[in-house]
Motif scaffolding. Structure first.
Motif, PDB file in Angstrom:
ATOM      1  N   SER A 171      35.592  35.325  38.460  1.00 32.20           N
ATOM      2  CA  SER A 171      34.991  35.970  39.632  1.00 32.20           C
ATOM      3  C   SER A 171      33.718  35.252  40.060  1.00 32.20           C
ATOM      4  O   SER A 171      33.391  35.191  41.256  1.00 32.20           O
ATOM      5  N   ILE A 202      33.352  31.286  47.747  1.00 33.43           N
ATOM      6  CA  ILE A 202      33.143  32.031  48.997  1.00 33.43           C
ATOM      7  C   ILE A 202      31.750  31.759  49.559  1.00 33.43           C
ATOM      8  O   ILE A 202      31.569  31.632  50.785  1.00 33.43           O
ATOM      9  N   THR A 203      30.777  31.620  48.683  1.00 37.00           N
ATOM     10  CA  THR A 203      29.413  31.323  49.138  1.00 37.00           C
ATOM     11  C   THR A 203      29.357  29.976  49.848  1.00 37.00           C
ATOM     12  O   THR A 203      28.707  29.820  50.890  1.00 37.00           O
ATOM     13  N   LEU A 261      26.280  39.436  48.448  1.00 40.62           N
ATOM     14  CA  LEU A 261      27.732  39.282  48.491  1.00 40.62           C
ATOM     15  C   LEU A 261      28.269  38.721  47.177  1.00 40.62           C
ATOM     16  O   LEU A 261      29.290  39.179  46.667  1.00 40.62           O
ATOM     17  N   ALA A 262      27.592  37.713  46.665  1.00 42.41           N
ATOM     18  CA  ALA A 262      28.052  37.111  45.399  1.00 42.41           C
ATOM     19  C   ALA A 262      28.035  38.125  44.270  1.00 42.41           C
ATOM     20  O   ALA A 262      28.974  38.206  43.451  1.00 42.41           O
ATOM     21  N   SER A 279      40.865  32.108  43.779  1.00 38.37           N
ATOM     22  CA  SER A 279      39.762  31.128  43.731  1.00 38.37           C
ATOM     23  C   SER A 279      40.267  29.746  44.068  1.00 38.37           C
ATOM     24  O   SER A 279      39.616  28.983  44.805  1.00 38.37           O
ATOM     25  N   SER A 331      32.541  43.673  41.270  1.00 42.33           N
ATOM     26  CA  SER A 331      33.776  44.398  41.590  1.00 42.33           C
ATOM     27  C   SER A 331      34.994  43.809  40.868  1.00 42.33           C
ATOM     28  O   SER A 331      35.836  44.549  40.329  1.00 42.33           O
ATOM     29  N   CYS A 332      35.065  42.481  40.873  1.00 41.35           N
ATOM     30  CA  CYS A 332      36.212  41.855  40.193  1.00 41.35           C
ATOM     31  C   CYS A 332      36.186  42.112  38.697  1.00 41.35           C
ATOM     32  O   CYS A 332      37.231  42.363  38.068  1.00 41.35           O
ATOM     33  N   ALA A 337      33.118  33.708  43.627  1.00 36.10           N
ATOM     34  CA  ALA A 337      31.916  34.008  44.412  1.00 36.10           C
ATOM     35  C   ALA A 337      31.235  32.731  44.871  1.00 36.10           C
ATOM     36  O   ALA A 337      30.765  32.624  46.014  1.00 36.10           O
ATOM     37  N   ILE A 347      30.939  40.554  44.611  1.00 34.14           N
ATOM     38  CA  ILE A 347      32.215  39.951  44.211  1.00 34.14           C
ATOM     39  C   ILE A 347      32.357  39.916  42.695  1.00 34.14           C
ATOM     40  O   ILE A 347      33.387  40.304  42.129  1.00 34.14           O
TER      41      ILE A 347
END
Length: 859
Positions: free
Chosen positions: A675, A682-683, A705-706, A769, A712-713, A679, A709
């Motif tokens: 995760s 996505i970043t 946001l990171a 990922s 939650s994951c 993250a 992620i």
């Protein structure tokens, strides 16, 4: 009754008087039916009165003369002992049965009725005060006597085994001076099983007694795994015309015996059977010219004795050398040797047996008073009995003679008990006599009689009137000069505890010379060795079989097993499949090279990860560390460090705690690591998109946001693991089935479904990922981290895709090793692909570690 013998004689003709009799007067008379002589003559046609028997028609069994001497010796001892029946003398009347029913009935009637008169149911004086009858030797002879003496309630004491007597018409009990024949069957069975003789033959007569024996032992022995190679029945003969037929039958019988693979044969028959047994090799050689007979272990029943007739004086006795015989226990009463050696035809009067015995035993002829012409050697009457070979005569008392000796004493002790109870005696002519009507009461005392004989041995009957005693096992040893002696090698005692009933001394046995003094084998098929089992051949007895190897995974630890069997779960078959070996304990330990290598590798990667973490923390404020969220970098490095360290939970003996933690820790830590990678990817994508003019993505760029992620994951994986622990947690167990030679100590995952859910969720995160990183791999940055994340996830996914088939195809500790290797390989892939380029810049190219260089785009 008034004596009118001359009238009766006119009505009932006297048959020819017996040629042999022996009388000794006494107040009380013991009658006896001996068996010493065969009469072999022409068949009777009933057209004319049969002529008297000639001397040439007599075939004497010299050895049986000792039976007569045993009775005479017992009577002599009793009469000389003032403590037994004082003032009463004991006498005896002995007749020969001639081994036939006719002469046996004749002799029995002469015993019962007036001495010297063959007038049934007629007795005109008290000269014949008969109190008991001893006889006979063979079963049928005993039965013939019983049919007469039962009518008049005379006690009958037989001195040989006679199971046929149990089927006689109910009447007065008889008393058997030999152990019952059922003991012989049990003893023979014990002997066969002891030496493992499972393939045997039977030789017997084709008569009622022989049929009874076969019908009894065949099912009994078969139940104990013994089979029969042959069952040969021989016919008896009584007339000259039948001899040739008997020779032909004997030749066929001998050939069948010698061609059989059976080396052991049971011989059952009459007392004289060995005489005919010795004919077998001779008739076969004459008729078929066969080779020298093979060695055979003859097992002889108690009725048989090693006897010879005069024409067998020079015959070879090799056939019966080494035989084993179940014999009636015998002993030598003091003075018997001296008594026997004192006998000779010149000094003994009244003995009608001794002359024919003497002539047949010594192979000579007495000079006839009518003519001086004789054929052969002349008997002097002074020949030495000690010079006779054992098959012709023995000085030591045999089992049958010992039974007769004890029978006389049994009658006398019972009579003494009766006379002490009953004082109503009558005196006539100065002699004390018991009243005739008291003979019936003698049975009561015979049933309970118990005494010690002069040899110091106890004598008593069981409830069936049979001698309460066991049987000796005797080895017959015969030398080339026909010298014969017996060696007691064992005993069967039914009165002893079952485990002690049968005893045998193998070292004391002399086997037939054909076996070279090695224990004979008698098997239809050689024994199946351990590691194989028997397969019965179709259409053949169950003792004939093939040996087949045990199937894989089964053993047989004994010979001749009917089937192979599996070892218990804690054991496994050895290479020969004849023994179960304890399984070794197997788990991935630090002591073995595989476990040590993986542990060393995990420790090395952990140290490298820790060094990288230290380097990044030391360069905390440099642009390359700050780039792309340095907190995520630290989280990823720490999670990778924990991934390397969690492999130590998989090494070593599984315990309850380690089983609970290792898959849970692996799943959660790897979820945090993957995760974190997701993250970071996505970043990177959001940061590139936010740089475009007018982009609305700027509000999503940041640490929040990171963090969302990652949390939650990871939280979703933690929920799956919590459900796993709550419903079906892993636990340690011993797997005894998977590996044939090992007991695998492992962790049972509990719920396999939840285990694969954990792996599946990791695979899902990895795939997401990889997909995101792959799409961002061509972003125009001078340092495009998305490209390195793509490589790392490609390695990660490749490792775990190959993990599944490798894991499922592995067993035991190798399954654990595959999982450890997959953890190390995937973690090392992330570590190397993501952090190696950064370390290169930080350590080797610091000039590139600047903001201007990192933000410069490449088109």
């Amino acid at each position: 009754m008034v004596c009118k013998s001359h009238i009766i004689k006119c009505l009932v003709g006297d048959p020819h008087y017996p040629l042999h009799e022996y009388h000794q007067k006494g107040d009380l008379i013991i009658g006896a039916i001996a068996s010493q002589t065969f009469i072999i003559s022409e068949s009777i046609t009933f057209n004319e009165e049969p002529p008297p028997t000639l001397f040439e028609e007599l075939a004497v069994v010299p050895k049986n003369y000792q039976h007569i001497l045993a009775l005479a010796f017992a009577v002599k001892e009793i009469n000389e002992n003032p403590q037994i029946l004082p003032n009463i003398t004991l006498g005896f009347h002995i007749y020969d049965s001639y081994f036939t029913a006719k002469w046996t009935y004749h002799a029995t009637i002469l015993l019962i009725y007036t001495l010297g008169r063959f007038v049934p149911n007629y007795n005109c004086d008290f000269e014949n005060n008969l109190i008991a009858v001893i006889g006979g030797l063979d079963p049928l002879t005993s039965l013939y006597v019983a049919t007469v003496v039962d009518i008049y309630k005379f006690p009958q004491l037989i001195y040989g085994p006679a199971p046929v007597m149990n089927d006689k018409i109910p009447g007065i009990s008889f008393y058997q001076m030999a152990p019952k024949e059922a003991h012989q069957y049990a003893g023979i069975l014990s002997l066969l099983l002891h030496f493992r003789w499972m393939w045997i033959g039977i030789v017997t007569y084709n008569d009622e007694n022989g049929d009874r024996f076969v019908q009894t032992v065949v099912p009994l022995f078969s139940q104990n795994g013994i089979c029969f190679a042959f069952i040969e029945r021989s016919e008896k003969f009584s007339v000259v015309s039948e001899i040739n037929d008997m020779f032909e039958q004997g030749a066929k019988m001998n050939d069948k015996i010698m061609s059989s693979k059976a080396n052991v044969a049971i011989v059952y028959g009459e007392s004289y059977t060995v005489v005919f047994l010795r004919w077998l090799p001779y008739v076969s050689k004459q008729e078929h010219n066969i080779n020298k007979p093979k060695g055979i272990v003859w097992i002889l029943t108690a009725q048989l004795e090693l006897t010879s007739m005069v024409y067998q004086r020079t015959w070879d006795t090799e056939i019966i050398h080494g035989s084993l015989s179940f014999t009636i226990h015998n002993n030598n009463p003091p003075g018997f040797h001296k008594f026997v050696l004192s006998r000779n035809p010149s000094s003994i009067t009244g003995d009608g047996f001794i002359r024919d015995f003497w002539q047949n035993a010594f192979g000579c002829v007495f000079v006839n008073s009518i003519t001086d012409k004789v054929k052969g050697n002349v008997c002097t009457g002074e020949e030495n009995l000690l010079s006779l070979p054992g098959p012709f005569f023995e000085i030591s008392m045999t089992g049958h003679s010992y039974s007769i000796y004890n029978a006389v004493y049994a009658v006398v002790h019972a009579l003494q008990s009766l006379s002490q109870l009953k004082h109503n005696t009558m005196v006539e002519r100065g002699r004390q006599k018991l009243q005739h009507q008291q003979l019936w009461q003698l049975h009561h005392f015979l049933k309970v009689v118990s005494f010690n004989n002069s040899a110091g041995e106890s004598v008593s009957f069981d409830q069936n009137g049979e001698l309460a005693a066991g049987l000796d096992i005797t080895n017959w040893i015969v030398s080339s000069n026909q010298s014969f002696h017996r060696v007691k090698v064992g005993r069967f005692d039914p009165l002893a505890p079952p485990e002690q009933a049968f005893t045998i001394s193998e070292e004391a046995i002399t086997w037939n010379r054909g076996f070279n003094q090695t224990q004979p084998l008698s098997l239809c098929t050689w024994s199946c060795h351990p590691g194989s089992s028997k397969k019965v051949k179709e259409g053949e007895p169950f003792c004939c079989y093939d040996c087949i190897p045990c199937p894989k995974g089964k053993i047989s630890e004994k010979e001749d097993m009917n089937d192979c069997h599996k070892c218990t779960g804690e054991n496994y078959p050895n290479q020969n499949q004849d023994l179960c070996i304890p399984k070794s304990i197997s788990f991935l330990s630090y002591e073995e090279s595989l476990g040590l290598s993986l542990a060393s590798l995990a420790l090395s990667f952990s140290v490298i990860t820790a060094l990288l973490l230290g380097i990044f923390m030391n360069h905390h404020n440099t642009p390359i560390v700050k780039a792309n969220n340095r907190v995520l970098t630290y989280v990823l490095l720490i999670s990778l460090l924990l991934c390397f360290l969690c492999t130590f939970l998989f090494i070593g003996q599984p315990q309850k705690v380690t089983c609970l933690l290792r898959q849970i820790a692996f799943g959660i830590i790897f979820s945090v690591a993957v995760s974190s990678v997701l993250a970071k990817t996505i970043t990177v994508v959001l940061a590139f998109m936010a740089t475009k003019p007018g982009s609305k993505m700027r509000k999503w760029v940041g640490k929040s946001l990171a963090n969302i992620i990652v949390l939650s994951c990871s939280l979703l994986q933690a929920i799956i693991c919590t459900v796993w622990l709550a419903t079906s947690p892993p636990f340690p167990e011993a797997d005894i089935h998977t590996m044939s030679e090992e007991i695998i100590l492992e962790c049972n995952e509990g719920s396999v479904i939840l285990f694969y859910c954990v792996l599946g969720y990791l695979g899902y995160l990895s795939l997401v990922s990889f997909t995101v990183a792959f799409l961002a791999r061509k972003l125009p940055d001078s340092f495009n981290e998305a490209k390195f994340i793509t490589f790392s996830m490609l390695v990660f996914c490749s490792v775990w895709l190959s993990f599944i088939p490798s894991y499922l195809s592995s067993k035991g500790k190798h399954m654990v090793a595959v999982e450890i290797f997959s953890i190390l390989a995937s973690s090392a892939g992330l570590l190397g692909c993501i952090f190696a380029p950064k370390c290169y810049i930080i350590i080797l190219r610091p000039e590139l570690n600047s903001k201007e260089h990192l933000i410069r785009r490449k088109y």
